[in-house]
Design an enzyme around this catalytic site. Structure first.
Site: not given
Ligand code: NAD
Length: 448
Positions: A134
């Site tokens: 990561k």
């Molecule tokens: P993203 O950046 O597209 O979205 C993140 C979301 O979290 C946004 O809606 C933002 O407003 C919200 N957020 C941030 N801070 C916040 C807070 N303090 N309170 C409430 N909401 C808050 O990110 P993503 O790609 O959707 O990833 C989200 C999670 O999923 C992360 O933990 C990431 O590691 C995990 N993840 C993502 C993927 C992927 O393919 N994108 C794969 C596996 C895991």
């Protein structure tokens, strides 16, 4: 109902002595609130149940490499800013390191280390020929212009140099990064790479735009994977996807795709919270219209067809399935005590703290662990890497069919481990991942 889905399954405390002993041996200063120690503790609990040899437990308790870089970027106003970037490579016994790159102001070494462990576990649970890593940069990408974002990405990629590579370590998008950023990373890597292997250089990252070696379905992959897992596990809890109610923390890539795909299956989104606020509409929020609103305004706040609510009301909203899809450790004991759900499905990485999980399991809530729920992203990333290396292009149906097969098989592995070890689902998921890693270590041995 099988014990897999039993809401009363409790976390196992087998191995807590073992964990403390290993932490001492590695010189950790014990801190229950530390995300890395929380993550490793759960892994070591499973390792003790499997009676994994002590030396393997020690190896897995620390990442192989922790790379930290500082690099300058010229901003639009002509000033230079110095940024800090990380890449943590946890384990590569199964294959090249693989894991996302996060751009967020709170990015810190310990969190990146924890996420790298989860990647090792996810790839193993999914039986992918990949290891875990990561990385990220401590920055708020929303505050940068597109030009600044591109220069930052290119400098970060060049600072990492040969620490990444198509056969060595393959980044992907995560919070705050996207297909465009992956394209800049790949282009930078190709430009300083070996000319004879230029096109292979494209496979240095996944999650690229379709026009530049991307894979159909990568954008929705994590949400799609979660929906497949729910399809496989919820019937045993008598929660049909049709008419199921759910709420979400986070409406970014993972949250919005999960909502849209569940919407198609007839599930009803009742409440959403993100960094801009919280909204609720008991008769259902239209996931597509909300995604368009977020695209336009940057967050869920101000969405006209739902009521603005406070955080406490959000957590208290009664739903079948509660889905955290934002940051780590957001669901601590105080939040867990407000929740009124039957299932917590972890779309985000490590969103539930151990005290919150213990409380929920005691209360009879089924907690579906992140390494199962959100592994659709890395699985389709693997498909993209495979296609790039074989100069192939899969159609959307092929991607979905393969993803479904992988997600169902992983869910089955977790169910089986719950039966075999009589433990909660998180420990079972780690057991299923570690069984595989343990076998490969036994076959390969430890060099020299
Ligand atoms: P993203 O950046 O597209 O979205 C993140 C979301 O979290 C946004 O809606 C933002 O407003 C919200 N957020 C941030 N801070 C916040 C807070 N303090 N309170 C409430 N909401 C808050 O990110 P993503 O790609 O959707 O990833 C989200 C999670 O999923 C992360 O933990 C990431 O590691 C995990 N993840 C993502 C993927 C992927 O393919 N994108 C794969 C596996 C895991």
């Amino acid at each position: 109902m099988t014990s897999m889905a039993s809401p009363t399954a409790k976390p196992s405390d087998t191995g807590s002595h073992n964990t403390t002993a290993i932490f001492k041996e590695l010189g950790f200063r014990i801190n229950d609130h530390d995300l890395y120690q929380q993550t490793i503790s759960s892994v070591l609990t499973a390792a003790a149940m499997l009676e994994l040899p002590h030396h393997l437990q020690l190896i897995l308790a620390q990442p192989k490499n922790e790379i930290m870089v500082h690099f300058p970027v010229k901003m639009d106003d002509g000033e230079f800013r110095l940024f800090k970037g990380y890449r943590v490579q946890h384990n590569n016994i199964l294959g090249p390191y693989k894991g996302g790159m996060r751009y967020h102001p709170t990015v810190a070494l310990d969190d990146i280390k924890s996420l790298s462990v989860l990647m090792t576990m996810k790839c193993s649970l999914m039986r992918l020929p990949l290891g875990g890593a990561k990385g990220g940069v401590q920055v708020d990408p929303r505050k940068l212009s597109p030009g600044e974002l591109m220069r930052l990405t290119r400098r970060f990629t060049s600072a990492l140099g040969s620490n990444i590579g198509p056969d060595h370590d393959i980044p992907a998008p995560d919070m705050g990064t996207n297909a465009q950023i992956m394209a800049w990373m790949a282009d930078t890597y190709i430009n300083f790479g070996d000319a004879s292997r230029r096109w292979l250089g494209m496979s240095v990252v996944t999650g690229k735009p379709l026009e530049f070696g991307g894979c159909l379905g990568r954008d929705k992959a994590t949400g799609q994977g979660l929906v497949f897992v729910l399809e496989e596990l919820l019937p045993e809890l008598n929660i049909p996807l049709k008419d199921m109610t759910f709420s979400l923390v986070g409406y970014g890539n993972v949250g919005s795709w999960t909502a849209k795909l569940l919407g198609v299956r007839g599930s009803r989104l009742k409440a959403v919270m993100d960094h801009t606020g919280a909204i609720r509409c008991d008769s259902g929020i239209d996931p597509v219209a909300l995604a368009q609103h977020v695209e336009k305004t940057g967050g869920v706040a101000g969405y006209a067809k739902a009521d603005a609510i406070d955080t406490e009301t959000f957590y208290r909203t009664q739903v079948d399935v509660f889905i955290p899809a934002a940051l780590e450790q957001m669901i601590d004991l105080p939040q867990a005590q407000l929740l009124q759900c039957r299932v917590l499905a972890e779309a985000a990485n490590a969103p539930t703290t151990p005290p919150a999980e213990r409380y929920l399991l005691e209360k009879g809530v089924a907690v579906l662990p992140a390494i199962l729920c959100n592994s659709g992203g890395v699985t389709v990333s693997y498909f993209e890497w495979k296609q790039n290396r074989q100069a192939e292009t899969w159609d959307a149906e092929t991607v979905d069919t393969h993803l479904k097969k992988h997600m169902y098989a992983a869910a089955q592995r977790v169910k089986l481990a719950v039966h075999r070890y009589g433990c909660d689902m998180r420990t079972a998921a780690y057991c299923a991942a570690l069984e595989n890693i343990g076998k490969v270590y036994r076959i390969r041995g430890i060099f020299p």
